[in-house]
Design a protein around this motif. Structure first.
Motif, PDB file in Angstrom:
ATOM      1  N   ALA A 147       0.810  -1.218   0.000  1.00  0.00           N
ATOM      2  CA  ALA A 147       0.000   0.000   0.000  1.00  0.00           C
ATOM      3  C   ALA A 147       0.843   1.268   0.000  1.00  0.00           C
ATOM      4  CB  ALA A 147      -0.928   0.009   1.211  1.00  0.00           C
ATOM      5  N   VAL A 148       2.158   1.133   0.225  1.00  0.00           N
ATOM      6  CA  VAL A 148       3.042   2.294   0.330  1.00  0.00           C
ATOM      7  C   VAL A 148       3.608   2.637  -1.046  1.00  0.00           C
ATOM      8  CG1 VAL A 148       5.085   3.238   1.461  1.00  0.00           C
ATOM      9  CG2 VAL A 148       3.655   1.576   2.669  1.00  0.00           C
ATOM     10  N   ARG A 149       3.480   3.896  -1.434  1.00  0.00           N
ATOM     11  CA  ARG A 149       4.057   4.316  -2.718  1.00  0.00           C
ATOM     12  C   ARG A 149       5.536   4.613  -2.558  1.00  0.00           C
ATOM     13  NH1 ARG A 149       0.279   9.056  -2.264  1.00  0.00           N
ATOM     14  NH2 ARG A 149      -0.871   7.908  -3.872  1.00  0.00           N
ATOM     15  N   VAL A 150       6.246   4.693  -3.669  1.00  0.00           N
ATOM     16  CA  VAL A 150       7.680   4.980  -3.647  1.00  0.00           C
ATOM     17  C   VAL A 150       7.920   6.304  -2.931  1.00  0.00           C
ATOM     18  CG1 VAL A 150       9.710   5.458  -5.052  1.00  0.00           C
ATOM     19  CG2 VAL A 150       8.124   3.653  -5.734  1.00  0.00           C
ATOM     20  N   GLY A 151       8.851   6.289  -2.005  1.00  0.00           N
ATOM     21  CA  GLY A 151       9.133   7.453  -1.189  1.00  0.00           C
ATOM     22  C   GLY A 151       8.310   7.517   0.074  1.00  0.00           C
ATOM     23  N   GLY A 152       7.329   6.619   0.202  1.00  0.00           N
ATOM     24  CA  GLY A 152       6.468   6.595   1.373  1.00  0.00           C
ATOM     25  C   GLY A 152       7.052   5.777   2.508  1.00  0.00           C
ATOM     26  N   ARG A 153       6.372   5.851   3.645  1.00  0.00           N
ATOM     27  CA  ARG A 153       6.872   5.234   4.872  1.00  0.00           C
ATOM     28  C   ARG A 153       5.873   4.245   5.460  1.00  0.00           C
ATOM     29  NH1 ARG A 153       9.205  10.037   4.231  1.00  0.00           N
ATOM     30  NH2 ARG A 153      11.239  10.461   5.197  1.00  0.00           N
ATOM     31  N   LEU A 154       6.428   3.196   6.040  1.00  0.00           N
ATOM     32  CA  LEU A 154       5.669   2.246   6.851  1.00  0.00           C
ATOM     33  C   LEU A 154       6.168   2.389   8.279  1.00  0.00           C
ATOM     34  CD1 LEU A 154       3.728  -0.227   7.146  1.00  0.00           C
ATOM     35  CD2 LEU A 154       5.738  -1.675   6.764  1.00  0.00           C
ATOM     36  N   LEU A 155       5.266   2.767   9.188  1.00  0.00           N
ATOM     37  CA  LEU A 155       5.611   2.925  10.597  1.00  0.00           C
ATOM     38  C   LEU A 155       4.824   1.901  11.403  1.00  0.00           C
ATOM     39  CD1 LEU A 155       6.966   4.476  12.951  1.00  0.00           C
ATOM     40  CD2 LEU A 155       4.985   6.028  12.915  1.00  0.00           C
ATOM     41  N   VAL A 156       5.537   0.962  12.018  1.00  0.00           N
ATOM     42  CA  VAL A 156       4.910  -0.082  12.831  1.00  0.00           C
ATOM     43  C   VAL A 156       5.453   0.035  14.249  1.00  0.00           C
ATOM     44  CG1 VAL A 156       4.428  -2.535  13.089  1.00  0.00           C
ATOM     45  CG2 VAL A 156       4.831  -1.591  10.804  1.00  0.00           C
ATOM     46  N   VAL A 157       4.546   0.148  15.200  1.00  0.00           N
ATOM     47  CA  VAL A 157       4.933   0.291  16.608  1.00  0.00           C
ATOM     48  C   VAL A 157       4.163  -0.732  17.423  1.00  0.00           C
ATOM     49  CG1 VAL A 157       5.043   1.833  18.601  1.00  0.00           C
ATOM     50  CG2 VAL A 157       5.356   2.761  16.294  1.00  0.00           C
ATOM     51  N   GLY A 158       4.878  -1.402  18.314  1.00  0.00           N
ATOM     52  CA  GLY A 158       4.238  -2.377  19.188  1.00  0.00           C
ATOM     53  C   GLY A 158       4.842  -2.340  20.575  1.00  0.00           C
ATOM     54  N   HIS A 159       4.287  -3.134  21.456  1.00  0.00           N
ATOM     55  CA  HIS A 159       4.862  -3.290  22.789  1.00  0.00           C
ATOM     56  C   HIS A 159       6.112  -4.166  22.673  1.00  0.00           C
ATOM     57  CE1 HIS A 159       1.430  -1.408  24.671  1.00  0.00           C
ATOM     58  NE2 HIS A 159       0.615  -2.218  24.018  1.00  0.00           N
ATOM     59  N   HIS A 160       7.213  -3.699  23.223  1.00  0.00           N
ATOM     60  CA  HIS A 160       8.431  -4.505  23.201  1.00  0.00           C
ATOM     61  C   HIS A 160       8.209  -5.772  24.026  1.00  0.00           C
ATOM     62  CE1 HIS A 160      12.600  -5.750  23.856  1.00  0.00           C
ATOM     63  NE2 HIS A 160      12.888  -5.016  22.782  1.00  0.00           N
ATOM     64  N   PRO A 161       8.689  -6.924  23.539  1.00  0.00           N
ATOM     65  CA  PRO A 161       8.411  -8.174  24.262  1.00  0.00           C
ATOM     66  C   PRO A 161       8.894  -8.182  25.703  1.00  0.00           C
ATOM     67  CG  PRO A 161      10.085  -8.493  22.549  1.00  0.00           C
ATOM     68  CD  PRO A 161       9.456  -7.164  22.306  1.00  0.00           C
ATOM     69  N   ASP A 162       9.958  -7.431  26.017  1.00  0.00           N
ATOM     70  CA  ASP A 162      10.453  -7.404  27.394  1.00  0.00           C
ATOM     71  C   ASP A 162       9.475  -6.724  28.345  1.00  0.00           C
ATOM     72  OD1 ASP A 162      12.693  -8.661  26.487  1.00  0.00           O
ATOM     73  OD2 ASP A 162      14.022  -6.922  26.646  1.00  0.00           O
ATOM     74  N   GLU A 163       8.530  -5.945  27.789  1.00  0.00           N
ATOM     75  CA  GLU A 163       7.555  -5.234  28.624  1.00  0.00           C
ATOM     76  C   GLU A 163       6.269  -6.028  28.822  1.00  0.00           C
ATOM     77  OE1 GLU A 163       8.499  -2.617  30.068  1.00  0.00           O
ATOM     78  OE2 GLU A 163      10.308  -2.220  28.899  1.00  0.00           O
ATOM     79  N   VAL A 164       6.169  -7.169  28.164  1.00  0.00           N
ATOM     80  CA  VAL A 164       4.935  -7.955  28.188  1.00  0.00           C
ATOM     81  C   VAL A 164       5.092  -9.111  29.166  1.00  0.00           C
ATOM     82  CG1 VAL A 164       3.343  -9.328  26.800  1.00  0.00           C
ATOM     83  CG2 VAL A 164       4.484  -7.337  25.792  1.00  0.00           C
ATOM     84  N   PRO A 165       4.141  -9.316  30.102  1.00  0.00           N
ATOM     85  CA  PRO A 165       4.230 -10.461  31.013  1.00  0.00           C
ATOM     86  C   PRO A 165       4.381 -11.767  30.239  1.00  0.00           C
ATOM     87  CG  PRO A 165       2.465  -8.994  31.691  1.00  0.00           C
ATOM     88  CD  PRO A 165       2.949  -8.498  30.351  1.00  0.00           C
ATOM     89  N   ALA A 166       5.151 -12.686  30.803  1.00  0.00           N
ATOM     90  CA  ALA A 166       5.471 -13.921  30.097  1.00  0.00           C
ATOM     91  C   ALA A 166       4.231 -14.678  29.645  1.00  0.00           C
ATOM     92  CB  ALA A 166       6.341 -14.810  30.983  1.00  0.00           C
TER      93      ALA A 166
END
Length: 227
Positions: A147-166
């Protein structure tokens, strides 16, 4: 599914309730319907951090929820498509857009797992705190690169696994990858058409349900389509 506790956005497959399956519209409609406002209404901190300096264009907000990120982008001149599985959340988002006089947002109620985005249509595709099973999340990220055109950006942000209870981290229904793992799941480093600008684990301070300040880390991937 989880979301930034300071954010205005909700996940695309999204929030509690009468059904135990958080991949359904009924689950998220019930959660949004039970709350006056589920999220803060503010944009996600990583969206502000990485997008503020860009010239506005077309943006796809995957998991728009109540619209915090979409409203922030639209107020800065972006033409926004806000996608979410919950009609209840999008109705609330649309009401906020109308109240702020922001006509440049196209709200679409869709299940992201059964949706095909338009090809090369967006200057920005943003996915904030949308945690699916590992195969589904990898497939979604790959799909969104189209879905990203040339020159465009994909920004993906999530919870880092170290911050998530096991107990949650190893739940096969949810995947909490590092930024490096997310990058490996994309065509960023294999076909020469993408450049990874950021693959990091920055910290931010948020408030827990009792108002106590907590410092947590995010998994942040920002990639630019070069060809």
């Amino acid at each position: 599914m989880s979301s930034d506790p300071s954010s205005g956005s909700g996940p695309a497959v999204a929030s509690i309730a009468t059904t135990a399956d958080p991949s359904t519209a009924a689950y998220w409609d019930a959660r949004y319907g039970a709350a006056g406002r589920l999220w803060s209404g503010r944009p996600n901190v990583r969206v502000v951090e990485h997008i503020s300096a860009l010239s506005p264009g077309s943006a796809l907000d995957v998991g728009a929820g109540e619209g915090g990120d979409a409203l922030w982008l639209a107020a800065r001149g972006w033409r926004v498509t806000g996608l979410d599985i919950s009609a209840v959340a999008l109705l609330r988002a649309a009401e906020q857009a109308a109240a702020q006089g922001l006509p440049n947002i196209d709200w679409q109620c869709r299940d992201v797992l059964g949706w095909t985005p338009p090809a090369a249509a967006f200057d920005l595709v943003s996915v904030q705190y949308l945690h699916l099973s590992e195969p589904a999340q990898r497939d979604l990220h790959r799909l969104l690169t189209r879905a990203v055109r040339v020159g465009g950006r994909l920004l993906v942000v999530g919870h880092h696994p170290d911050e998530v209870p096991a107990a949650r981290r190893f739940d096969p229904a949810r995947w909490y990858p590092t930024a490096e793992q997310m990058a490996e799941s994309l065509p960023c480093t294999t076909d020469g058409q993408w450049r990874v600008e950021v693959a990091d684990a920055p910290a931010q301070t948020v408030a827990d349900p009792h108002g106590t300040a907590l410092t947590i880390r995010d998994a942040v991937l920002l990639a630019i389509r070069t060809a």
